[in-house]
Design a protein around this motif. Structure first.
Motif, PDB file in Angstrom:
ATOM      1  N   LEU A  50      13.766   7.070 -15.183  1.00  0.00           N
ATOM      2  CA  LEU A  50      14.747   7.104 -16.038  1.00  0.00           C
ATOM      3  C   LEU A  50      15.806   7.837 -15.795  1.00  0.00           C
ATOM      4  N   GLU A  51      15.945   9.057 -15.056  1.00  0.00           N
ATOM      5  CA  GLU A  51      17.163   9.670 -14.885  1.00  0.00           C
ATOM      6  C   GLU A  51      17.724   9.137 -13.484  1.00  0.00           C
ATOM      7  N   GLY A  52      16.907   8.642 -12.485  1.00  0.00           N
ATOM      8  CA  GLY A  52      17.346   7.842 -11.603  1.00  0.00           C
ATOM      9  C   GLY A  52      18.379   6.866 -11.825  1.00  0.00           C
TER      10      GLY A  52
ATOM     11  N   GLY B 106      22.453   7.807 -22.415  1.00  0.00           N
ATOM     12  CA  GLY B 106      21.029   7.374 -23.205  1.00  0.00           C
ATOM     13  C   GLY B 106      19.862   7.233 -22.547  1.00  0.00           C
ATOM     14  N   LEU B 107      19.994   7.123 -21.140  1.00  0.00           N
ATOM     15  CA  LEU B 107      18.696   6.833 -20.327  1.00  0.00           C
ATOM     16  C   LEU B 107      18.374   8.390 -20.237  1.00  0.00           C
TER      17      LEU B 107
ATOM     18  N   ALA C 223      31.237   2.501 -21.327  1.00  0.00           N
ATOM     19  CA  ALA C 223      30.002   2.195 -21.644  1.00  0.00           C
ATOM     20  C   ALA C 223      28.915   2.448 -20.527  1.00  0.00           C
ATOM     21  N   ALA C 224      29.291   2.635 -19.305  1.00  0.00           N
ATOM     22  CA  ALA C 224      28.605   2.927 -18.069  1.00  0.00           C
ATOM     23  C   ALA C 224      28.236   4.470 -18.330  1.00  0.00           C
TER      24      ALA C 224
ATOM     25  N   PHE D 151      25.242  15.945 -22.912  1.00  0.00           N
ATOM     26  CA  PHE D 151      26.672  16.287 -22.382  1.00  0.00           C
ATOM     27  C   PHE D 151      27.279  15.209 -21.672  1.00  0.00           C
ATOM     28  N   THR D 152      26.373  14.197 -20.970  1.00  0.00           N
ATOM     29  CA  THR D 152      26.876  12.890 -20.576  1.00  0.00           C
ATOM     30  C   THR D 152      27.501  11.891 -21.444  1.00  0.00           C
TER      31      THR D 152
END
Length: 390
Positions: A217-219, A371-372, A364-365, A288-289
């Motif tokens: 997910l983080e990748g 979100g991921l 959106a990116a 934070f993202t």
């Protein structure tokens, strides 16, 4: 002897990593002089990532047959030999990229083997600190090596920088030879199972399964920090010039270094505590993202990228330490090789997918990436008892 050997490992990898960056700076200079196409220059990171991904499938077979130290030394010897080809004759674009691919392929052996050696060389309670030390050094090199290479190439030119890289590669081999380690390769009756064993081990241990899901997910979110997407965000959303692109990237990397120093100063020994830090770090970096995407203010973006770097580094280092302590040491390099192959694939897909999203709406990116990462943290939070099961 253990303390000296871990220092030799640290010295050798630091020199090799610095040389890796410097020779790429020299190569970019050479290619740019021949053809200033950005598409051409983008072939270099693509070639490196592809070669390392393919290399991750070879590592388990090497581990079944050879000692970890021997793999590390031979890997560096082969990298040094390939680098020497740049001095022998004038190379075409294709031959340069082939050399880059070979160096990256052999370098792909080193990462899982080096990480699997570390638990043999330090006591378990010191493993997190040494992981932090290696990560801080690597991030510092990433921050400093490119401007250093750019400065040196003005006076030394590309050839001088290549000679410096060759010297650092060679010195790295000397330190590798000085390492004393008792880790043995794990001989198997059916060596053809070497490729599958890392995946079987991940499936066997609940903690590794949960950490792998979080890694995927983080990748998939990591590609949002690719230079092109941040560049578009700076130009179109922040309405700033290219200098701010550099500021935000630098702020992120400085945050990762500080995150490593935080782990050097604290003492975390219980696996439960490490796991909670991983989960908290993921939730914070995801939050934070999201803020980075929805609150487009220049100075706030700098602060948020700095905070994201800290949270991601702390989470990633603790996750790595949990992986190192989850399986028998003789099996560790196969697990690390499997997880690295996942990292290469997910990052490559992330760059493509988030790049496509950013072409439609760059905000959106970042919201997708945030979100991921938040979902990753929630997975860790809800499965914490399962993950820490034996």
């Amino acid at each position: 002897m253990k303390n000296r050997s871990v220092l030799f490992l640290w010295f050798s990898q630091s020199q090799a990593n610095l040389a890796d960056v410097l020779y790429i700076v020299a190569l970019i200079s050479i290619l740019y002089a021949q053809n200033s196409s950005p598409v051409l220059l983008s072939c270099i990171p693509f070639t490196i990532t592809t070669a390392k991904f393919l290399s991750s499938f070879i590592v388990p077979f090497l581990i079944d047959r050879y000692r970890a130290k021997r793999i590390l030394v031979v890997s560096q010897l082969l990298k040094t030999s390939v680098l020497s080809m740049f001095f022998l004759w004038h190379m075409s674009l294709i031959s340069m990229l082939c050399c880059v691919a070979l160096i990256a392929f052999f370098d792909g052996w080193a990462a899982p083997v080096q990480s699997s050696m570390l638990p043999h060389l330090v006591d378990k309670e010191k493993l997190l600190k040494w992981n932090s030390m290696f990560n801080v050094t690597d991030q510092t090199i990433q921050i400093a090596a490119y401007p250093l290479g750019s400065f040196l190439i003005i006076s030394w030119e590309a050839t001088g920088l290549l000679w410096l890289s060759f010297s650092l590669f060679s010195l790295s081999i000397v330190f590798m030879q000085a390492i004393r380690i008792n880790a043995h390769s794990s001989k198997m009756k059916q060596k053809q199972q070497g490729l599958k064993e890392g995946w079987k081990l991940i499936w066997h241990y609940p903690r590794l399964r949960v950490l792998l899901v979080m890694e995927v997910l983080e990748g998939m979110a990591a590609g949002v920090w690719a230079s092109a997407i941040v560049y578009v965000f700076v130009k179109e959303i922040l309405n700033k010039n290219e200098a701010w692109w550099g500021y935000i990237n630098s702020s992120f990397f400085v945050g990762t270094v500080l995150g490593g120093f935080v782990l050097l100063k604290i003492s975390v020994e219980q696996e439960k505590s490490l796991y909670h830090i991983v989960t908290l770090g993921s939730l914070l970096s995801g939050f934070f993202t999201l803020l980075f995407g929805v609150l487009p203010a220049p100075f706030l973006s700098l602060l948020l990228s700095f905070a994201i770097g800290i949270a991601l580094q702390i989470s990633a280092t603790c996750s790595y330490t949990l992986t190192q302590t989850a399986v028998p040491l003789e099996k560790l390099s196969k697990v690390l090789s499997a997880t690295l192959s996942v990292s290469y694939v997910t990052f490559g897909l992330s760059v493509l997918l988030l790049g496509a999203v950013a072409s439609l709406n760059v905000t959106a990116a970042f919201l997708t990436a945030g979100g991921l990462i938040v979902i990753s943290g929630c997975v860790g939070l809800f499965l914490r008892n399962y993950a820490l099961a034996n």
